[in-house]
Structures are given as structure tokens and as C-alpha cells.
Design a protein around this motif. Structure first.
Motif, PDB file in Angstrom:
ATOM      1  N   VAL A   1     -12.111   3.336   2.536  1.00  8.01           N
ATOM      2  CA  VAL A   1     -13.187   3.131   1.562  1.00  8.01           C
ATOM      3  C   VAL A   1     -14.410   3.959   1.949  1.00  8.01           C
ATOM      4  O   VAL A   1     -15.089   4.538   1.095  1.00  8.01           O
ATOM      5  CB  VAL A   1     -13.532   1.627   1.459  1.00  8.01           C
TER       6      VAL A   1
ATOM      7  N   THR B   1      -8.348   0.018   5.761  1.00 11.31           N
ATOM      8  CA  THR B   1      -9.017  -0.111   4.471  1.00 11.31           C
ATOM      9  C   THR B   1     -10.482   0.294   4.572  1.00 11.31           C
ATOM     10  O   THR B   1     -10.992   1.060   3.749  1.00 11.31           O
ATOM     11  CB  THR B   1      -8.923  -1.569   3.968  1.00 11.31           C
TER      12      THR B   1
ATOM     13  N   SER C   1      -0.944  -1.062   2.590  1.00  9.31           N
ATOM     14  CA  SER C   1      -0.463   0.092   1.848  1.00  9.31           C
ATOM     15  C   SER C   1       0.861   0.494   2.455  1.00  9.31           C
ATOM     16  O   SER C   1       0.920   1.224   3.431  1.00  9.31           O
ATOM     17  CB  SER C   1      -1.455   1.230   1.959  1.00  9.31           C
TER      18      SER C   1
ATOM     19  N   THR D   1      -4.736  -3.394   9.116  1.00 11.01           N
ATOM     20  CA  THR D   1      -4.897  -3.050   7.705  1.00 11.01           C
ATOM     21  C   THR D   1      -6.369  -3.056   7.308  1.00 11.01           C
ATOM     22  O   THR D   1      -6.833  -2.203   6.558  1.00 11.01           O
ATOM     23  CB  THR D   1      -4.107  -4.055   6.844  1.00 11.01           C
ATOM     24  N   LEU D   2      -7.117  -4.026   7.855  1.00 12.04           N
ATOM     25  CA  LEU D   2      -8.540  -4.111   7.543  1.00 12.04           C
ATOM     26  C   LEU D   2      -9.268  -2.854   8.001  1.00 12.04           C
ATOM     27  O   LEU D   2     -10.070  -2.266   7.259  1.00 12.04           O
ATOM     28  CB  LEU D   2      -9.128  -5.351   8.231  1.00 12.04           C
TER      29      LEU D   2
ATOM     30  N   SER E   1      -2.147 -12.223   0.758  1.00 12.79           N
ATOM     31  CA  SER E   1      -2.625 -11.071  -0.018  1.00 12.79           C
ATOM     32  C   SER E   1      -3.304 -11.530  -1.291  1.00 12.79           C
ATOM     33  O   SER E   1      -4.361 -11.009  -1.671  1.00 12.79           O
ATOM     34  CB  SER E   1      -1.471 -10.142  -0.390  1.00 12.79           C
TER      35      SER E   1
ATOM     36  N   LEU F   1      -5.609  -2.247  -1.231  1.00 14.96           N
ATOM     37  CA  LEU F   1      -5.458  -1.706   0.125  1.00 14.96           C
ATOM     38  C   LEU F   1      -5.294  -2.818   1.151  1.00 14.96           C
ATOM     39  O   LEU F   1      -4.508  -2.692   2.095  1.00 14.96           O
ATOM     40  CB  LEU F   1      -6.676  -0.861   0.503  1.00 14.96           C
ATOM     41  N   LEU F   2      -6.031  -3.921   0.967  1.00 12.76           N
ATOM     42  CA  LEU F   2      -5.970  -4.998   1.956  1.00 12.76           C
ATOM     43  C   LEU F   2      -4.626  -5.702   1.938  1.00 12.76           C
ATOM     44  O   LEU F   2      -4.217  -6.317   2.910  1.00 12.76           O
ATOM     45  CB  LEU F   2      -7.087  -6.013   1.703  1.00 12.76           C
TER      46      LEU F   2
ATOM     47  N   GLN G   1      -9.337  -1.623  -5.920  1.00 13.06           N
ATOM     48  CA  GLN G   1      -8.720  -0.759  -4.915  1.00 13.06           C
ATOM     49  C   GLN G   1      -8.725  -1.407  -3.535  1.00 13.06           C
ATOM     50  O   GLN G   1      -7.750  -1.325  -2.802  1.00 13.06           O
ATOM     51  CB  GLN G   1      -9.460   0.581  -4.848  1.00 13.06           C
ATOM     52  N   VAL G   2      -9.830  -2.060  -3.196  1.00 14.33           N
ATOM     53  CA  VAL G   2      -9.920  -2.690  -1.883  1.00 14.33           C
ATOM     54  C   VAL G   2      -8.896  -3.823  -1.777  1.00 14.33           C
ATOM     55  O   VAL G   2      -8.192  -3.950  -0.776  1.00 14.33           O
ATOM     56  CB  VAL G   2     -11.350  -3.219  -1.623  1.00 14.33           C
TER      57      VAL G   2
ATOM     58  N   LEU H   1      -5.373   7.603   2.119  1.00 16.09           N
ATOM     59  CA  LEU H   1      -5.698   6.508   1.200  1.00 16.09           C
ATOM     60  C   LEU H   1      -7.043   6.747   0.522  1.00 16.09           C
ATOM     61  O   LEU H   1      -7.209   6.496  -0.667  1.00 16.09           O
ATOM     62  CB  LEU H   1      -5.746   5.177   1.960  1.00 16.09           C
TER      63      LEU H   1
END
Ligand SMILES: Nc1ncnc2c1ncn2[C@@H]1O[C@H](COP(=O)(O)OP(=O)(O)O)[C@@H](O)[C@H]1O
Ligand code: SF4
Ligand SMILES: [Mg+2]
Lengths: 314, 345
Positions: A106, A102, A254, A98-99, A289, A250-251, A246-247, A188
């Protein structure tokens, strides 16, 4: 600046404790008794009761919470009810994916949003601004799963350039990893990009009308420096706020995009846990999260201190 | 008063604005906001540009720097000469070289004219380095030197402070340091003291005088306050509705005004009558650029108006012509020869 940072960090700790408590309580309210599921279809009432005790479900709520939080502080978020994995282990497995997604999203977003926002702000009310505004409205209103499916259809199925679904771990193949991330990152990234462009356009065009911008021009500073250095540092605060939001989002994983592209990230883990009522897993993911969101907010707060010298003192 | 101010033409002017015309786009077409303005400033001289709000003073000074927002503004005619260089029609890059280096500007709002995100000293150093292309440490030293010159105590330390840590008066001093750091030939000062209270105002005027004398700068001092003009200027240009209505050396303007608008401005100066301050105003309001009266633009508000004032003179198609009465005094009034106007009391 350092005292400002320390103060911000100190404020986070009680917040995390409060959030963890809320999360723990809420998740326990999910209907359904996991002991029944775990004990198996043909289990007797005694077996179910034994399972309950083994899982600690018969303890009072506060004892359960205390056991859980004292484990969590040591990095032990408990055991998944349905797999042999620990919750911490599962999250550590999924989080890097996920990182990476993201970070890629970004990057895509900023690479598009910064120039687009600047162009729109510089030409406010004229056609470049109108074009950017139209595109961002489309970007904001378009659901990301739909854009994702569109990208899959156009770029993955119609042409053999990008794989439609799947994920290659970084340790296996760097190229394969990057290749797999391109489409989900764009999916994304475009949504994030629309929000950021809109925010940047608004705040930068306000800033460009400020007196100090006129001062910088009157002093002969070059147009580009006036906009990029003197304008952007002042316009950045609301943009960073949106970006941080947003970050953080996303983290947390999603869910939809990870599903569409078959990416084994946190969102994918979360949706499985919810469907299986894997309560420790849900609690772990939500708390992690939440902690991530707070961490991102901390970074955003610290950036305010850098961008706006007045903030440091208050 | 310096020798240069006695009459125009005794020394080549540093800045010469001739017949400047600026228009703004409005809903009802182009409105002429600056209409044939001419004036000049010599070395170490201070020329006041006076008039009520909306008379076109700021637009005139922004036009000199090429800083008018376009759209909606356009310069439709005239000439702006800095020494031998015609500024109108220069490309943006060429203008950027001149701004801040040869022509600098300070503004009315000291609270908002400095960038809140950078230390004050850095902002001055950046301008110096941009024009002199020197090392960072040389530029920083210059910033501290300039902050010291404008009277900021402990300048080396204060250079690292941010604008919000300065008072209004200190910020205006810092703005002057920023404007003067490259030793410009011309300083445009647009209402630099209007936002400040009395004692600070007097200090800033003192500072500007001493900077002018040290650097031999030509100053264009824009203000709506004739009192301030009398304090610092050698000559003045009075503007009304986009036009120059009177030009004169400061003593002539003050004691022997030759235009009824100047007389009205002098009459509106605060008077100390038996200890109480009486604030008078000129009756009526200034016309807007889109709806100018025919003939003399001041006639609806003029105490000396006659029917003939509302008719254009043959020498100026759309109003009254500016006429030289001597080699240093000019007036835009048809009745100038018959009127005995009251000067300052
Ligand atoms: N940005 C602008 N857009 C439209 N009109 C303007 C703008 N700036 C100035 N004007 C017009 O120009 C006239 C003169 O303005 P200005 O030079 O600011 O007056 P002053 O500085 O003498 O108070 C005003 O009446 C206004 O209508
Ligand atoms: S021309 Fe007439 S109206 Fe205009 S200033 Fe002179 S006397 Fe007054
Ligand atoms: Mg003005």
C-alpha cells in the motif's frame, strides 16, 4: 462522530455471525470425508467411524456449528487436521507476514498513485494525463503473477540486487526482512496503484471543476493548497473506497504473489489448507479474512465520516 | 446615489477595464466572447453589468481575477487596471496575492460555492490568514466577526457548522463574509441573488449595500435582471453578444434608455398589471459567439431595425461603434439620435 462510529461498530457484530454461519456451512459441503484421510490408508470402517466421532463429525450440523462458534469467540478456531498446530496458532504465525506485505504494497501504491493521480487530474486530456491513463490501463490488465515473475527475472536473477524468493522474519534481521519484501511489495503495489490512480484522477478532476474550488482560487489560496487541501479531501471518498477494497483483499493473503516469492503468509496457508482439505483450517482462515474485510470496511466507513461531514448525521 | 457616480473621471477609478477581448477555442477556431468591453468602478460605487445569459458577463468578471480556464480561454487584448497595477500579464503568484485580498468575488450558486468538507468559519479564517499572515486564533476571531457582520446569528457557534447546515441565504451571507474578510477594494458579484427567492434576494441586496458603505468597496454587480440593477447600482453597463451596447447612470438607463436592447430588457421586466404579473420576453435568441450577425449584432431581434443596421459603420470595421452621447451615456446604435425609446413604466 462518536455515535456514528459506535453505530457502525454495532452493525458489524450480526454481520460477522451471519458470515461465520455461511462459511461454516459452505466449507462442510466440500466433497471428501476428512475422517477417511486422517484415519489412514489401511483403516477399518470402525476406525474411520471412531475418527469421525473424535472429530465431532457425527453430531448434527447445528451442534457442530455451536461448538465451533463458541470456541471461535474465545479465540479457539480448532485444531488442524494434519499438523499439530492449532488453527489460531497457524493464523497468528502467518498473519504478521501478510500484514507487513500489505503495508509495504500500500505504501508503494500510494507513493506512486497520489502524485500520478494529481498530475493526471490537473492536466486532464493533455499528454501527462494520457501517459498516466495508458500506464494505469496496463497496470490494471497485467496479472500480478506475471509482473512478479518479470520483476524476479529483471531485478533478482539478472542482477544480484534483490533476492528472488524467500522470507526472513523481522525478529531475525530487519534488513533481510525488508530486502525480501521489496519485490513482492512492488508486485502487489503496482496493481493496487493502477486502480487508485485511475480512481483519484477521475474523482479529483471532477472535484476541481466544482464551484467551491473556484471560490478557493478566487480567494487567492495558493494553487497547491487548493488542490491538495480543498480538492483532495473531497476527492478522497471514492479513492478510500477502492483502497479499502484492495487492502481487504491483500490482507486475506495474496495467494499468487506469496507463492511466486515464497512468502509464508495467509494466502500460502490457505492454499495448503485447501489442497489438504484441512477443513478447520479453511474455516478459520475464511472467517478471519471475512472479519478483516469487515474491519477494513469499518475503517473506510469511519473515514467517510471524517471526509464528508454530511455522512455523520445520516 | 453617491457623488462619485455623477460622471466618470471625477475620482480615479479603483478598477478600470479597457477594451477587454477574450476568446474561447471552439471546433471552428477562436470565438470572440468578450469583444472590446470597457467599464470602470470607483470607490464605494456599484456598477451593474447587465445582459442576457451568454452575453459574456461571467467571462468578463473571471478575466478580472485571472480565473479564466486556459485552455480553452485566452485574453487577446485590452487592459485591466486595479489602481496603478495592470492585472493582465501578472504572474500567477502575484495574482494570487491580489485575489481575495484586493479583489474578491462572490458567485451565483450559494449551495455549491462553499467547500462541503470544511466548517464555514475555517474557510473564512483560512483566507484571512493566507493574506494577513496572522495567528490562527486571530483569523478565527475575524471569521466570527465577519459572520456576525453579515447577519448570521450566534456567529461563534455557527462558524463551526458545515455549509450543508446553512440555508441558501445563509450560505450567500457566509460567501459575502468570506469575500469581504480582507476588506477588498473591489467586489465582483456574479449573479449573487439569482438563485435566491424574493425576500432573501432583497435581504442580500441590503447586506451588500451596507457592506459597501462600511468598507467603501467598489462593486461590480453582474446580473441578467435589470430590476436588481435598479435596486443597488449607481451606473450600469449593458452587454449584448460580448459587447457593451449601452452605458449610463442608473436613472438615465431606467427612464431614458438609449439602446433598443436596453428598452427591450426594460419591457421584459415583470409588470404588476392589475395584480397579475405579466412576464414578457425579448423575441428571438441571442447569437452565439461563432455566428454573429453583421452590422449591429442586435438587428435580427430589434424592433427598430432598418436595412442600414445590418451594415457595418465606417468607424467600426466589424459592426457598430459605441458612441458617447454625453459624458456619462454611451450607446452602440446607429439610429440612437432619431429614436425615442420607452423607459421603465
Ligand atoms: N468554459 C467555456 N468554454 C467554452 N465557451 C465558454 C466557456 N465559458 C463561457 N463560454 C462562452 O462564453 C460566452 C459567454 O459566457 P458567460 O460569460 O458565462 O455569459 P454570461 O455570464 O453573460 O451568462 C458563452 O456564450 C459561451 O459560449
Ligand atoms: S443599430 Fe439598428 S438594429 Fe441595432 S439596435 Fe440600433 S436600431 Fe436596432
Ligand atoms: Mg454568468
Amino acid at each position: 462522530m462518536i455515535t456514528y462510529a459506535l453505530r457502525r461498530i454495532a452493525m458489524i457484530i450480526p454481520l460477522i455471525i451471519m458470515v461465520s454461519f455461511g462459511v461454516y456451512a459452505l466449507v462442510l459441503m466440500i466433497p471428501g470425508d476428512p475422517a477417511i484421510t486422517i484415519a489412514g490408508e489401511n483403516a477399518t470402517e470402525e476406525q474411520i467411524q471412531a475418527t469421525r466421532e473424535r472429530l465431532g463429525l457425527t453430531d448434527s450440523f447445528f451442534v457442530q456449528y455451536w461448538n465451533w462458534i463458541s470456541g471461535a469467540v474465545r479465540g479457539d478456531l480448532g485444531q488442524s487436521l494434519f499438523s499439530s498446530q492449532t488453527v489460531t496458532g497457524a493464523i497468528l504465525d502467518r498473519f504478521p507476514v501478510t500484514l507487513a506485505l500489505t503495508a509495504a504494497a500500500v505504501t508503494v501504491a500510494l507513493l506512486i498513485a497520489v502524485p500520478a493521480g494529481i498530475i493526471a487530474a490537473l492536466h486532464r486530456g493533455r499528454w501527462p494525463d494520457r501517459a498516466v491513463t495508458l500506464l494505469t490501463s496496463i497496470g490494471i490488465s497485467m496479472p500480478s503473477f506475471w509482473l512478479g515473475i518479470l520483476l524476479v527475472m529483471v531485478l533478482a536473477l539478472a542482477t544480484p540486487i534483490f533476492p528472488a524468493v524467500g522470507y526472513t522474519p523481522l525478529s531475525e534481521s530487519v534488513l533481510g526482512w525488508a530486502h525480501n519484501l521489496v519485490l513482492p511489495a512492488f508486485t502487489l503495489g503496482l496493481a493496487v496503484c493502477a486502480e487508485i490512480t485511475r480512481q483519484l484522477r477521475g474523482s479529483l478532476s471532477d472535484v476541481l471543476h466544482q464551484d467551491y474550488i473556484r471560490t478557493a482560487r478566487a480567494a487567492g489560496l495558493r494553487g497547491r493548497i487548493v488542490v491538495v487541501k480543498h480538492g483532495m479531501k473531497n476527492a478522497a471518498v471514492p479513492v478510500v473506497t477502492v483502497l479499502g477494497f484492495q487492502v481487504g483483499f491483500l490482507l486475506g493473503g495474496s495467494v499468487v504473489v506469496e507463492r511466486v516469492f515464497g512468502i509464508p503468509g495467509l494466502g500460502d496457508l490457505a492454499i495448503r489448507a485447501v489442497l489438504e482439505r484441512d477443513i478447520p483450517m479453511i474455516q478459520g482462515i475464511v472467517v478471519v479474512s471475512a472479519a478483516i474485510v469487515m474491519l477494513v470496511n469499518l475503517v473506510v466507513d469511519l473515514s467517510y465520516g471524517y471526509l464528508n461531514p454530511k455522512v455523520r448525521q445520516s | 446615489m453617491t457623488a462619485m457616480s455623477v460622471a466618470p473621471g471625477t475620482e480615479a477609478p479603483v478598477l478600470e477595464v479597457t477594451d477587454l477581448r477574450v476568446q474561447f477555442a471552439t471546433d471552428r477556431g477562436w470565438a470572440t466572447v468578450v469583444d472590446g468591453v470597457s467599464f470602470s468602478v470607483g470607490r464605494a460605487e456599484t456598477v451593474g453589468v447587465v445582459g442576457e445569459s451568454g452575453s459574456g458577463k461571467t467571462v468578463t468578471s473571471l478575466a478580472v481575477l485571472g480565473l479564466l480556464p486556459s485552455p480553452p480561454a485566452r485574453v487577446v487584448g485590452g487592459s485591466i487596471r486595479l489602481g496603478d497595477t495592470e492585472l493582465l500579464g501578472l504572474r500567477r503568484r502575484e495574482l494570487e496575492e491580489i485575489r481575495g485580498d484586493e479583489v474578491a468575488m462572490i458567485f451565483q450558486e450559494p449551495m455549491t460555492s462553499l467547500n462541503p468538507a470544511f466548517p464555514v468559519g475555517d474557510q473564512i479564517a483560512e483566507v484571512f490568514r493566507r493574506h494577513r499572515r496572522c495567528s490562527r486564533s486571530r483569523a478565527r476571531a475575524r471569521a466570527v466577526e465577519m459572520l456576525g457582520k453579515v447577519g448570521i446569528p450566534d456567529a461563534a457557534r455557527r462558524a463551526r457548522a458545515y455549509p450543508h447546515e446553512f440555508s441558501g441565504g445563509m450560505r450567500q451571507r457566509a460567501m459575502i463574509a468570506l469575500a469581504m474578510c480582507c476588506d477588498p477594494r473591489v467586489l465582483l458579484a456574479d449573479e449573487p441573488t439569482t438563485a435566491l427567492d424574493g425576500t432573501i434576494q432583497a435581504q442580500i441586496l441590503d447586506l451588500m449595500r451596507s457592506m459597501r458603505d462600511e468598507f467603501d468597496t467598489a462593486i461590480v454587480f453582474v446580473t441578467h435582471d435589470l430590476g436588481v440593477v435598479a435596486d443597488i447600482c449607481d451606473r450600469a453597463v449593458v452587454m449584448y453578444a460580448g459587447q457593451v451596447v449601452e452605458k449610463a447612470p442608473i436613472d438615465d438607463l431606467y427612464y431614458h434608455p438609449r439602446h433598443p436592447y436596453t428598452e427591450a430588457l426594460l419591457g421584459a421586466l415583470p409588470q404588476l398589471d392589475g395584480g397579475t404579473e405579466v412576464l414578457a420576453t425579448i423575441p428571438g435568441t441571442a447569437p452565439t459567439p461563432g455566428a454573429l450577425p453583421a452590422g449591429c449584432r442586435f438587428h435580427p431581434r430589434c424592433a427598430h431595425a432598418r436595412p442600414e443596421c445590418a451594415h457595418p459603420t465606417e468607424s467600426a470595421a466589424d459592426g457598430v461603434a459605441l458612441r458617447w452621447l454625453s459624458d456619462s451615456v454611451a450607446s452602440r446604435c446607429v439610429r440612437v439620435d432619431e429614436l425615442r425609446l420607452r423607459g421603465a413604466r
